[in-house]
Design a protein around this motif. Structure first.
Motif, PDB file in Angstrom:
ATOM      1  N   UNK A   1       0.895  -1.218  -0.018  1.00 44.77           N
ATOM      2  CA  UNK A   1      -0.039   0.201   0.078  1.00 44.77           C
ATOM      3  C   UNK A   1       0.922   1.176  -0.063  1.00 44.77           C
ATOM      4  N   UNK A   2       0.388   2.454  -0.669  1.00 46.81           N
ATOM      5  CA  UNK A   2       1.076   3.632  -0.707  1.00 46.81           C
ATOM      6  C   UNK A   2      -0.003   5.021  -0.680  1.00 46.81           C
ATOM      7  N   UNK A   3       0.658   5.965  -0.298  1.00 47.17           N
ATOM      8  CA  UNK A   3      -0.280   7.250  -0.101  1.00 47.17           C
ATOM      9  C   UNK A   3       0.931   8.265   0.232  1.00 47.17           C
ATOM     10  N   UNK A   4       0.399   9.551  -0.164  1.00 49.46           N
ATOM     11  CA  UNK A   4       1.231  10.711   0.367  1.00 49.46           C
ATOM     12  C   UNK A   4       0.961  10.976   2.018  1.00 49.46           C
ATOM     13  N   UNK A   5       1.834  11.702   2.561  1.00 47.31           N
ATOM     14  CA  UNK A   5       1.706  12.173   3.740  1.00 47.31           C
ATOM     15  C   UNK A   5       1.572  13.811   3.593  1.00 47.31           C
ATOM     16  N   UNK A   6       0.208  14.089   3.916  1.00 47.25           N
ATOM     17  CA  UNK A   6      -0.204  15.421   3.569  1.00 47.25           C
ATOM     18  C   UNK A   6      -0.595  16.189   4.947  1.00 47.25           C
ATOM     19  N   UNK A   7       0.175  17.134   4.999  1.00 42.21           N
ATOM     20  CA  UNK A   7      -0.159  18.170   6.393  1.00 42.21           C
ATOM     21  C   UNK A   7      -1.363  19.104   5.914  1.00 42.21           C
ATOM     22  N   UNK A   8      -2.493  18.751   6.453  1.00 40.47           N
ATOM     23  CA  UNK A   8      -3.832  19.462   6.132  1.00 40.47           C
ATOM     24  C   UNK A   8      -3.969  20.375   7.364  1.00 40.47           C
ATOM     25  N   UNK A   9      -4.612  21.734   6.990  1.00 41.49           N
ATOM     26  CA  UNK A   9      -4.901  22.750   7.674  1.00 41.49           C
ATOM     27  C   UNK A   9      -6.389  23.255   7.628  1.00 41.49           C
ATOM     28  N   UNK A  10      -7.312  22.550   8.320  1.00 36.81           N
ATOM     29  CA  UNK A  10      -8.497  23.297   8.245  1.00 36.81           C
ATOM     30  C   UNK A  10      -8.248  24.904   8.498  1.00 36.81           C
ATOM     31  N   UNK A  11      -9.098  25.224   7.376  1.00 39.33           N
ATOM     32  CA  UNK A  11      -9.190  26.767   7.240  1.00 39.33           C
ATOM     33  C   UNK A  11     -10.652  27.283   7.437  1.00 39.33           C
ATOM     34  N   UNK A  12     -10.534  28.389   8.205  1.00 42.88           N
ATOM     35  CA  UNK A  12     -11.793  28.865   8.681  1.00 42.88           C
ATOM     36  C   UNK A  12     -11.564  30.526   8.528  1.00 42.88           C
ATOM     37  N   UNK A  13     -12.792  31.129   8.150  1.00 42.76           N
ATOM     38  CA  UNK A  13     -12.886  32.463   8.160  1.00 42.76           C
ATOM     39  C   UNK A  13     -12.924  33.216   9.837  1.00 42.76           C
ATOM     40  N   UNK A  14     -12.233  33.950  10.045  1.00 39.99           N
ATOM     41  CA  UNK A  14     -12.067  34.522  11.569  1.00 39.99           C
ATOM     42  C   UNK A  14     -13.145  35.277  11.894  1.00 39.99           C
ATOM     43  N   UNK A  15     -13.884  35.709  10.955  1.00 39.94           N
ATOM     44  CA  UNK A  15     -15.198  36.355  11.445  1.00 39.94           C
ATOM     45  C   UNK A  15     -16.106  36.275  10.252  1.00 39.94           C
ATOM     46  N   UNK A  16     -17.597  36.597  10.601  1.00 38.99           N
ATOM     47  CA  UNK A  16     -18.500  36.185   9.571  1.00 38.99           C
ATOM     48  C   UNK A  16     -18.873  37.156   8.525  1.00 38.99           C
ATOM     49  N   UNK A  17     -17.679  37.455   7.801  1.00 38.05           N
ATOM     50  CA  UNK A  17     -17.920  38.580   6.867  1.00 38.05           C
ATOM     51  C   UNK A  17     -17.482  37.846   5.366  1.00 38.05           C
ATOM     52  N   UNK A  18     -18.234  38.148   4.331  1.00 39.11           N
ATOM     53  CA  UNK A  18     -18.088  37.852   2.791  1.00 39.11           C
ATOM     54  C   UNK A  18     -16.480  37.532   2.810  1.00 39.11           C
ATOM     55  N   UNK A  19     -15.852  38.737   3.167  1.00 38.26           N
ATOM     56  CA  UNK A  19     -14.241  39.035   2.796  1.00 38.26           C
ATOM     57  C   UNK A  19     -13.614  37.821   3.405  1.00 38.26           C
ATOM     58  N   UNK A  20     -13.955  37.637   4.892  1.00 41.31           N
ATOM     59  CA  UNK A  20     -13.165  36.513   5.487  1.00 41.31           C
ATOM     60  C   UNK A  20     -13.552  35.077   4.886  1.00 41.31           C
ATOM     61  N   UNK A  21     -14.874  34.808   4.401  1.00 44.59           N
ATOM     62  CA  UNK A  21     -14.962  33.484   3.937  1.00 44.59           C
ATOM     63  C   UNK A  21     -14.379  33.522   2.711  1.00 44.59           C
ATOM     64  N   UNK A  22     -14.324  34.399   1.859  1.00 44.29           N
ATOM     65  CA  UNK A  22     -13.634  34.253   0.669  1.00 44.29           C
ATOM     66  C   UNK A  22     -12.269  34.136   0.843  1.00 44.29           C
ATOM     67  N   UNK A  23     -11.509  34.592   1.630  1.00 41.12           N
ATOM     68  CA  UNK A  23     -10.200  34.544   2.000  1.00 41.12           C
ATOM     69  C   UNK A  23     -10.006  33.141   2.382  1.00 41.12           C
TER      70      UNK A  23
END
Ligand code: GBH
Length: 440
Positions: free
Chosen positions: A215-237
């Motif tokens: 068996x084989x696969x990559x080892x990926x460092x994943x970073x769940x990414x969240x908007x810091x506030x509830x603005x459309x700009x933060x959600x888009x970023x």
């Protein structure tokens, strides 16, 4: 917690390390120089001028370290193979002494009933390949597949990981310069990114052709990414940042395509797209058998796309402590990229640890971190995430790259002056979890 979280009986408990961070012996038995030897030699690159020259001296002390693994009751040990030990210049005839070292290691694990999981590339590229362009040169991906084949044929190992954290090589190695080879150039970085992924695909294909059943696969460092506030700009970023952190690596591997928004952003910065040849994405999306998931920290971004910290941080300042992020990323990968079992190949915390007069290392903060994250894994599994196992980073205190020896991620303390190993309180705690299969 009211009732203890119980993990399935076949859940795999392990610990991880990487060659350059623990082995030392960088000039022994024919090992060639790597980009990290070169990088460390430049004053200012690594804190206190440290290097992996001696590290935890694991190359000579592996037998003692295998005993530690067995004493902890671990079922799996994830280590990496140093390419410059196997091919000192990155191509050509293998170096038998290098192969022999990993044979002894794998035999020692088998004697102790511990399953090996081998990473083929944890950043120690042979310097000679760097001199020929490193990951910017497509040929490096071909050389990697050749090196992988040597390892597959020489070592009796079922589970393999190709590239450790391609994102870290791209970002730290090529964009922001904190890691070898130390470039700060977006244009070059994403060309390297494509070739790292190509290397992953080529090596995966070779394994499937030559050793069906492994068996084989990559080892990926994943970073769940969240908007810091509830603005459309933060959600888009946050959506944009998710592309650079996660989708840029997950999409080509699982779906055979680069995420459009991310590729557009990259193409404004350089020629990555010109390097994507016909057929490449078919190679990169060679079906994988297992996904290595590495999680340390979430990324919260504001409307300007700046990272902001909303939770407690570790000694390693990039590490914002947020166990829920591990739950979220596991559930998300299961939903968006289903069908491949996940194994957590790294998760852990740096703390400032010393041995007390009574011989104990009181790393309560690490215990709290591990407990919180294991609990998050358990919850994700209850919600359907297919997680086979968990490897703590790291078995031993070790060379923490640009931070040298100043940050200790081990569950076992290493006194670098004497190379004495002392299991920390967290190791004893982890041993109990492993034994009972329960988080109490
Ligand atoms: C993993 O990298 C590595 O696989 C492992 O070798 C390492 O020892 C372990 O985690 C702990 O760090 O972000 O600009 O402040 C995790 C990714 C990349 C995070 C480098 C820390 C430091 C530079 N790491 N980063 S910065």
């Amino acid at each position: 917690m009211n009732s203890p979280a119980r993990f399935p009986a076949d859940f795999v408990w392990g610990a991880s390390t990487a060659a350059y961070q623990i082995e030392g012996a960088t000039t022994e038995d024919g090992r060639g120089p790597s980009v990290w030897d070169t990088f460390c030699a430049v004053p200012g690159n690594v804190r206190d001028g440290d290097s992996g020259e001696h590290a935890a001296d694991h190359y000579h002390r592996y037998d003692e370290d295998l005993d530690l693994i067995a004493d902890l009751g671990l079922g799996s040990y994830r280590f990496s193979i140093a390419w410059p030990r196997i091919q000192p210049t990155g191509s050509g005839k293998p170096n038998q002494k290098g192969i022999d070292f990993y044979r002894r290691l794998v035999d020692g694990l088998a004697e102790r009933g511990v399953r090996p999981m081998a990473t083929l590339f944890h950043w120690d590229l042979p310097q000679e390949l760097q001199d020929r362009g490193g990951w910017e040169n497509r040929d490096t991906a071909e050389r990697f597949a050749e090196y992988a084949e040597i390892c597959y044929d020489a070592l009796e190992i079922r589970d393999w990981l190709t590239i450790n954290e391609p994102k870290t090589v791209v970002d730290c190695g090529y964009r922001f310069g904190q890691h070898a080879p130390g470039f700060k150039d977006d244009a070059r970085a994403f060309v390297a990114c494509h070739h790292l992924l190509l290397a992953h695909g080529l090596a995966s294909r070779v394994l499937h052709e030559r050793h069906p059943g492994r068996r084989i696969g990559p080892a990926l460092n994943l970073h769940p990414t969240y908007p810091a506030d509830d603005t459309p700009e933060a959600r888009e970023a946050a959506r944009h940042q998710d592309g650079l952190e996660n989708r840029l690596y997950l999409d080509p591997v699982f779906k055979g395509s680069y995420p459009e928004d991310t590729l557009r952003w990259i193409s404004e910065r350089g020629p990555m797209a010109d390097h994507i040849l016909d057929g490449d994405l078919g190679i990169i999306s060679e079906p994988i058998d297992v996904l290595g998931v590495q999680y340390y920290t979430p990324v919260f971004v504001d409307g300007k796309g700046e990272r902001v910290f909303l939770h407690e941080r570790a000694q390693a300042e990039w590490l914002e402590i947020y166990p829920e992020g591990l739950h979220d990323i596991l559930v998300r990968v299961q939903r968006d990229y289903p069908g491949v079992p996940m194994v957590i190949t790294e998760n852990g915390l740096a703390t400032v640890d010393g041995v007390d007069a009574d011989g104990r290392v009181r790393d309560d903060r690490r215990i709290a971190y591990l407990r919180g994250h294991l609990s998050a894994v358990h919850r994700a599994m209850e919600e359907g995430a297919q997680v086979e196992g968990y490897h703590v980073w790291s078995l031993l205190d070790n060379f923490e790259w640009a931070e040298g020896y100043s940050q200790r991620f081990g569950i076992v303390h290493v006194d670098y002056a004497t190379q004495k190993r002392t299991p920390k309180d967290s190791a004893l705690w982890y041993r109990d979890v492993v034994k009972s299969g329960e988080l109490r």
